[in-house]
Design an enzyme around this catalytic site. Structure first.
Site, PDB file in Angstrom:
ATOM      1  N   HIS A 221     -13.245  -2.461  15.084  1.00  0.00           N
ATOM      2  CA  HIS A 221     -13.262  -1.046  14.689  1.00  0.00           C
ATOM      3  C   HIS A 221     -13.770  -0.204  15.864  1.00  0.00           C
ATOM      4  O   HIS A 221     -14.736  -0.604  16.536  1.00  0.00           O
ATOM      5  CB  HIS A 221     -14.160  -0.843  13.462  1.00  0.00           C
ATOM      6  CG  HIS A 221     -14.042   0.549  12.914  1.00  0.00           C
ATOM      7  ND1 HIS A 221     -14.754   1.602  13.429  1.00  0.00           N
ATOM      8  CD2 HIS A 221     -13.257   1.061  11.942  1.00  0.00           C
ATOM      9  CE1 HIS A 221     -14.417   2.715  12.778  1.00  0.00           C
ATOM     10  NE2 HIS A 221     -13.522   2.410  11.858  1.00  0.00           N
TER      11      HIS A 221
ATOM     12  N   HIS B  38      -7.975   2.578  -3.794  1.00  0.00           N
ATOM     13  CA  HIS B  38      -8.868   2.669  -2.638  1.00  0.00           C
ATOM     14  C   HIS B  38      -9.959   3.693  -2.960  1.00  0.00           C
ATOM     15  O   HIS B  38      -9.728   4.647  -3.713  1.00  0.00           O
ATOM     16  CB  HIS B  38      -8.121   3.150  -1.398  1.00  0.00           C
ATOM     17  CG  HIS B  38      -7.127   2.168  -0.864  1.00  0.00           C
ATOM     18  ND1 HIS B  38      -6.935   1.977   0.480  1.00  0.00           N
ATOM     19  CD2 HIS B  38      -6.266   1.319  -1.477  1.00  0.00           C
ATOM     20  CE1 HIS B  38      -6.000   1.062   0.666  1.00  0.00           C
ATOM     21  NE2 HIS B  38      -5.572   0.653  -0.512  1.00  0.00           N
TER      22      HIS B  38
ATOM     23  N   PHE C 291      -0.166   6.887  15.994  1.00  0.00           N
ATOM     24  CA  PHE C 291      -1.119   6.498  14.962  1.00  0.00           C
ATOM     25  C   PHE C 291      -2.012   5.357  15.461  1.00  0.00           C
ATOM     26  O   PHE C 291      -3.230   5.360  15.280  1.00  0.00           O
ATOM     27  CB  PHE C 291      -0.348   6.090  13.700  1.00  0.00           C
ATOM     28  CG  PHE C 291      -1.210   5.759  12.535  1.00  0.00           C
ATOM     29  CD1 PHE C 291      -2.206   6.635  12.122  1.00  0.00           C
ATOM     30  CD2 PHE C 291      -1.056   4.564  11.836  1.00  0.00           C
ATOM     31  CE1 PHE C 291      -3.025   6.335  11.046  1.00  0.00           C
ATOM     32  CE2 PHE C 291      -1.864   4.255  10.767  1.00  0.00           C
ATOM     33  CZ  PHE C 291      -2.857   5.137  10.363  1.00  0.00           C
TER      34      PHE C 291
ATOM     35  N   TYR D 293     -10.764  -5.640  11.118  1.00  0.00           N
ATOM     36  CA  TYR D 293     -10.122  -5.061  12.311  1.00  0.00           C
ATOM     37  C   TYR D 293      -9.927  -6.123  13.401  1.00  0.00           C
ATOM     38  O   TYR D 293     -10.844  -6.407  14.167  1.00  0.00           O
ATOM     39  CB  TYR D 293     -10.975  -3.897  12.837  1.00  0.00           C
ATOM     40  CG  TYR D 293     -11.020  -2.763  11.838  1.00  0.00           C
ATOM     41  CD1 TYR D 293     -10.047  -1.769  11.844  1.00  0.00           C
ATOM     42  CD2 TYR D 293     -11.999  -2.715  10.847  1.00  0.00           C
ATOM     43  CE1 TYR D 293     -10.050  -0.751  10.907  1.00  0.00           C
ATOM     44  CE2 TYR D 293     -12.015  -1.700   9.895  1.00  0.00           C
ATOM     45  CZ  TYR D 293     -11.035  -0.722   9.945  1.00  0.00           C
ATOM     46  OH  TYR D 293     -11.038   0.275   8.996  1.00  0.00           O
TER      47      TYR D 293
ATOM     48  N   ARG E  87     -15.550   2.687   4.015  1.00  0.00           N
ATOM     49  CA  ARG E  87     -16.503   3.727   4.388  1.00  0.00           C
ATOM     50  C   ARG E  87     -15.765   5.054   4.547  1.00  0.00           C
ATOM     51  O   ARG E  87     -16.166   6.072   4.021  1.00  0.00           O
ATOM     52  CB  ARG E  87     -17.173   3.362   5.735  1.00  0.00           C
ATOM     53  CG  ARG E  87     -18.195   4.382   6.205  1.00  0.00           C
ATOM     54  CD  ARG E  87     -18.496   4.241   7.693  1.00  0.00           C
ATOM     55  NE  ARG E  87     -17.377   4.709   8.517  1.00  0.00           N
ATOM     56  CZ  ARG E  87     -17.392   4.802   9.827  1.00  0.00           C
ATOM     57  NH1 ARG E  87     -18.475   4.431  10.498  1.00  0.00           N
ATOM     58  NH2 ARG E  87     -16.350   5.237  10.501  1.00  0.00           N
ATOM     59  N   GLY E  88     -14.625   5.002   5.271  1.00  0.00           N
ATOM     60  CA  GLY E  88     -13.859   6.218   5.543  1.00  0.00           C
ATOM     61  C   GLY E  88     -14.280   6.853   6.862  1.00  0.00           C
ATOM     62  O   GLY E  88     -15.168   6.348   7.567  1.00  0.00           O
TER      63      GLY E  88
ATOM     64  N   GLU F 215       0.843  -1.201   0.000  1.00  0.00           N
ATOM     65  CA  GLU F 215       0.000   0.000   0.000  1.00  0.00           C
ATOM     66  C   GLU F 215       0.879   1.253   0.000  1.00  0.00           C
ATOM     67  O   GLU F 215       1.835   1.341   0.758  1.00  0.00           O
ATOM     68  CB  GLU F 215      -0.881  -0.041   1.249  1.00  0.00           C
ATOM     69  CG  GLU F 215      -1.943   1.035   1.280  1.00  0.00           C
ATOM     70  CD  GLU F 215      -2.931   0.785   2.414  1.00  0.00           C
ATOM     71  OE1 GLU F 215      -3.527  -0.305   2.484  1.00  0.00           O
ATOM     72  OE2 GLU F 215      -3.088   1.696   3.237  1.00  0.00           O
TER      73      GLU F 215
END
Ligand SMILES: Cc1cc2nc3c(=O)[nH]c(=O)nc-3n(C[C@H](O)[C@H](O)[C@H](O)COP(=O)(O)OP(=O)(O)OC[C@H]3O[C@@H](n4cnc5c(N)ncnc54)[C@H](O)[C@@H]3O)c2cc1C
Length: 298
Positions: free
Chosen positions: A154, A79, A221, A150, A109-110, A19
């Protein structure tokens, strides 16, 4: 856990994907080209380009995919997020990606434009959630769709049932694979896969690997996106300056140990978060190529 990545294993070797994120300037753009060139010998299953929420960031994602499509024959994935766009506006972006031959997408979804953690509200004329956008892309010819997963749940999911149900809706809509948020504790990944399988889902779940370029940045992060950094990981970097060879060596060794254990647990595909740098991911790929008898090397 041997059924984790059955599709990827069908391709014969370890499937590696990578990525990158859109550059902010020309120098960073050149860096991405270099990263893509240095990964090519390892036969990537695909290189994916992340997608930003704002207008200019969006255009940078499109431009990055365009640039890589011109410069490399490595398969590309774009993406997409549902954030802050009508269906019509997002369809124009999708058409742009398609005009460069991209039919592989990682669909998200974001996050709310107000920031990670702020309540998410779908655009009134937009795709309502990830499953909605996955359904649309599949119906219009997408060849391969990845979605998120996740291992530590999430942050918006109040419980595991909600979390796994969201994945189920994405799978029912047509997702082909799930790529996980990064994690450092493989037991968490294994428990997650067991939950997904117990829910009757057989989708391949590709572990997301984050080689640590800067332990302090990773700690911050991780806190923002609900991932944990175990003390045993932090302590490996105690007293090490992120700009030193010692930090780099610790990062490579840590990732090797994590990957070795994942392979022993039956994983057949890995997705690397490169952060647009090849200093850790290339040594890791070389090590993997030697380990897999060169199946991932050209
Ligand atoms: C592999 C990967 C790639 C990523 N790439 C990007 C990127 O390119 N750009 C970017 O901005 N972000 C990206 N992200 C981050 C992602 O956008 C955020 O984590 C975001 O908070 C959730 O998006 P999602 O698609 O994972 O959400 P989803 O998995 O669709 O949903 C997340 C949670 O929201 C809740 N939820 C969602 N839909 C519903 C619903 N209809 N009803 C009830 N609850 C619901 C559920 O609790 C669910 O578990 C990526 C994450 C991963 C793991």
């Amino acid at each position: 856990m041997s059924d984790t990545n059955e599709k990827s294993r069908g391709s014969g070797g370890l499937a590696l994907s990578f990525e990158v994120f859109p550059p902010k300037n020309d120098a960073q753009a050149a860096q991405i080209s270099e990263v893509a060139a240095s990964l090519k010998p390892f036969n990537p299953a695909f290189i994916s380009v992340t997608y930003g929420a704002g207008g200019s960031t969006r255009q940078r994602s499109v431009d990055t995919v365009h640039r890589l499509a011109r410069e490399t024959d490595v398969p590309l994935a774009a993406h997409l997020t549902c954030v802050d766009a009508s269906c019509r506006a997002l369809d124009e972006v999708i058409a742009d990606f398609r005009s460069y031959g991209v039919e592989r997408f990682v669909v998200l979804r974001g996050d709310s434009p107000d920031g990670v953690g702020a309540a998410y509200r779908p655009h009134p004329q937009g795709y309502q959630d990830t499953a909605d956008l996955v359904r649309h892309l599949k119906a219009t010819g997408a060849s391969d769709i990845g979605v998120s997963a996740y291992p530590e749940r999430h942050p918006d999911s109040p419980d595991w049932d909600t979390d796994i149900d969201t994945l189920k809706r994405k799978v029912d809509a047509g997702a082909d694979r799930a790529i996980t948020q990064f994690f450092f504790d493989n037991d968490l990944f294994q428990s997650y896969v067991e939950r997904v399988r117990a829910a009757g889902l057989s989708i391949p779940i590709i572990p997301g690997i984050l080689p640590i370029h800067n332990i302090n940045a990773v700690r911050d992060f991780a806190a923002r996106c609900g991932a944990s950094v175990p003390d045993a990981v932090r302590s490996r970097f105690d007293g090490l300056d992120p700009n030193t060879i010692e930090h780099r060596r610790a990062a490579v060794e840590l990732a090797q140990e994590q990957i070795q254990d994942l392979l022993a647990r039956g994983v057949g595909a890995l997705h690397f978060y490169t952060l647009n740098r090849d200093t850790l991911v290339v040594p890791l790929c070389r090590w993997l190529a030697s380990r897999t008898g060169g199946r991932n090397a050209a």
